[in-house]
Motif scaffolding. Sequence first.
Motif, short mmCIF file in Angstrom:
data_model
loop_
_atom_site.label_atom_id
_atom_site.label_comp_id
_atom_site.label_asym_id
_atom_site.label_seq_id
_atom_site.Cartn_x
_atom_site.Cartn_y
_atom_site.Cartn_z
N ALA A 214 -34.50 -28.70 6.31
CA ALA A 214 -35.35 -27.71 5.52
C ALA A 214 -34.39 -26.42 5.52
O ALA A 214 -34.55 -25.67 6.55
N ILE A 215 -33.78 -26.28 4.40
CA ILE A 215 -32.78 -25.03 4.11
C ILE A 215 -33.21 -24.36 2.97
O ILE A 215 -33.57 -24.78 1.87
N GLY A 216 -32.88 -22.98 2.95
CA GLY A 216 -33.32 -22.03 2.00
C GLY A 216 -32.12 -21.28 1.94
O GLY A 216 -31.35 -20.76 2.76
N LEU A 217 -31.99 -20.42 0.67
CA LEU A 217 -31.03 -19.52 0.29
C LEU A 217 -31.99 -18.20 0.14
O LEU A 217 -33.09 -18.04 -0.48
N GLY A 221 -33.76 -11.19 2.90
CA GLY A 221 -35.02 -11.48 3.54
C GLY A 221 -36.10 -12.14 2.88
O GLY A 221 -37.11 -12.78 3.29
N GLN A 222 -35.73 -12.40 1.70
CA GLN A 222 -36.64 -13.11 0.55
C GLN A 222 -36.20 -14.60 0.34
O GLN A 222 -34.92 -14.56 -0.26
N TYR A 223 -36.87 -15.58 0.43
CA TYR A 223 -36.28 -17.09 -0.06
C TYR A 223 -36.17 -17.15 -1.56
O TYR A 223 -37.15 -16.84 -2.22
N ARG A 224 -34.99 -17.55 -2.20
CA ARG A 224 -34.82 -17.67 -3.53
C ARG A 224 -34.87 -19.16 -3.73
O ARG A 224 -35.22 -19.67 -4.92
N ILE A 225 -34.33 -20.09 -2.84
CA ILE A 225 -34.37 -21.60 -3.14
C ILE A 225 -34.91 -22.03 -1.83
O ILE A 225 -34.35 -21.45 -0.68
N LYS A 226 -35.68 -23.06 -1.82
CA LYS A 226 -35.95 -23.90 -0.54
C LYS A 226 -35.75 -25.22 -1.01
O LYS A 226 -36.27 -26.04 -1.89
N THR A 227 -35.02 -26.07 -0.08
CA THR A 227 -34.78 -27.36 -0.33
C THR A 227 -35.17 -28.13 0.95
O THR A 227 -34.88 -27.87 2.25
N PHE A 228 -35.75 -29.37 0.79
CA PHE A 228 -36.30 -30.17 2.17
C PHE A 228 -35.80 -31.76 1.79
O PHE A 228 -36.06 -32.23 0.43
N ASP A 229 -35.06 -32.22 2.64
CA ASP A 229 -34.59 -33.51 2.50
C ASP A 229 -34.90 -34.14 3.62
O ASP A 229 -34.57 -34.01 4.87
N ALA A 230 -35.56 -35.59 3.58
CA ALA A 230 -35.87 -36.28 4.84
C ALA A 230 -34.73 -37.08 5.09
O ALA A 230 -34.26 -37.75 4.31
N ASN A 231 -34.47 -37.42 6.41
CA ASN A 231 -33.69 -38.22 6.89
C ASN A 231 -34.06 -39.46 6.81
O ASN A 231 -35.09 -40.14 7.17
N THR A 232 -33.24 -40.40 6.23
CA THR A 232 -33.65 -41.92 5.76
C THR A 232 -32.86 -42.88 7.03
O THR A 232 -33.03 -44.04 6.77
N GLY A 233 -32.19 -42.39 7.90
CA GLY A 233 -31.37 -43.24 8.79
C GLY A 233 -29.73 -42.97 8.60
O GLY A 233 -29.11 -43.63 9.48
N ALA A 238 -27.96 -32.80 0.74
CA ALA A 238 -28.88 -31.83 0.30
C ALA A 238 -28.33 -30.59 -0.44
O ALA A 238 -27.44 -30.08 0.04
N SER A 239 -28.52 -30.46 -1.71
CA SER A 239 -27.78 -29.44 -2.62
C SER A 239 -28.88 -28.39 -3.19
O SER A 239 -30.12 -28.82 -3.53
N GLY A 240 -28.35 -27.18 -3.65
CA GLY A 240 -28.87 -26.30 -4.57
C GLY A 240 -28.23 -25.30 -4.86
O GLY A 240 -27.19 -24.95 -4.43
N SER A 241 -28.69 -24.68 -6.08
CA SER A 241 -27.89 -23.58 -6.79
C SER A 241 -28.73 -22.66 -7.57
O SER A 241 -29.76 -23.04 -8.02
N THR A 242 -28.39 -21.60 -7.99
CA THR A 242 -28.99 -20.49 -8.81
C THR A 242 -28.34 -19.44 -9.03
O THR A 242 -27.04 -19.28 -8.57
N VAL A 243 -28.81 -18.63 -10.18
CA VAL A 243 -28.16 -17.50 -10.59
C VAL A 243 -29.26 -16.59 -10.43
O VAL A 243 -30.33 -16.64 -10.59
N MET A 244 -28.48 -15.30 -10.07
CA MET A 244 -29.32 -14.14 -9.64
C MET A 244 -28.62 -12.81 -9.70
O MET A 244 -27.36 -12.56 -9.49
N TYR A 245 -29.35 -11.83 -9.90
CA TYR A 245 -28.72 -10.31 -10.06
C TYR A 245 -29.02 -9.78 -8.78
O TYR A 245 -29.82 -9.63 -7.93
N VAL A 252 -26.92 -12.04 0.80
CA VAL A 252 -27.19 -13.17 0.71
C VAL A 252 -26.91 -14.11 1.84
O VAL A 252 -25.56 -14.16 2.42
N TRP A 253 -27.67 -15.32 2.12
CA TRP A 253 -27.16 -16.26 3.34
C TRP A 253 -28.03 -17.51 3.12
O TRP A 253 -28.91 -17.51 2.59
N LEU A 254 -27.84 -18.35 4.11
CA LEU A 254 -28.76 -19.53 4.19
C LEU A 254 -29.14 -19.64 5.53
O LEU A 254 -28.54 -19.21 6.72
N GLU A 255 -30.26 -20.35 5.77
CA GLU A 255 -31.07 -20.34 7.03
C GLU A 255 -31.95 -21.66 6.84
O GLU A 255 -32.38 -21.89 6.07
N ILE A 256 -32.35 -22.15 8.05
CA ILE A 256 -33.26 -23.19 8.44
C ILE A 256 -34.87 -22.37 8.24
O ILE A 256 -35.07 -21.70 9.11
#
Length: 295
Positions: A214-217, A221-233, A238-245, A252-256
Amino acid sequence: MNSCQLWDLKMWVLMGVVCLCHCVFGQLFESKLKGAPRLICSVPGSPGLPGKPGPSGALGADGNVGIPGRDGRDGRKGEKGEKGDTGLKGRVGPTGKIGGRGDRGPAGKRGPTGENGGVGQLGPPGPDGEKGDKGKRGPRGTAGICKCGSLLPKSAFSVGITSSYPPEKIPIKFNKVLFNEGGHYNPQTGKYICAYPGVYYFSYDITLANKHLAIGLVQNGQYRIKTFDANTGNHDIASGSTVMYLNPEDEVWLEIFYHDQNGLFADPGWADSLFSGFLLYADTNYFDTLAEDYA
């Protein structure tokens, strides 16, 4: 009755007879002196009227001297007497102790101007004065050679990571720098700091293994993207992208963002989990101001 009791009775009878006789004889003697009727064992009558005062007795001897009385009040102050003759001059007394320093006296008159002294040593520089008012714009200078390419702001980065399963709720420190144009990404903090206002593109590609992810951009201090990927073994991406001003000093950073969902996997020899970003174009107003400053 025994002998002791009989003896006590006789003593009480004898004492009664003695008292009776004393009473009778006393009244007889008193009545004889006063000429009054004889009364035996009668109750005394009421007191008679007071008699006339008798003649004054002789003067008694003088008594002892009494205790002195209290001092009387002070009398009124008398009139001032005439000034007496001047007495002889007395001897000079011993020198007294030095007194405390007195108050400063008034300034004296200004003395004559002295000769000019020599030039003293140069003193330390004084503090900076207040900033003056902005001056008028000077005349337009000669047109220079256009170097528009040097005015284009540049900012881009791409970083990897060498450790797996980072802690939650804090910036992930991507410590393997692949590219860092302008030096605006800090591998010690894991944060990208904006230097030029404008539109930016950010992306991430994260390998996960053994855990969910569960990772977010995050921007300031405000989440712009949240990505959740379940482990299948198996290993997954897991990927994500965005454009912002962004404005200058934005971060800007990534965190769990979820507990125990930190399945980010990294191999120190590879660059399989990446975080990237770059400036698409700067704010036109900022670019125009920057061009005027260079001109």
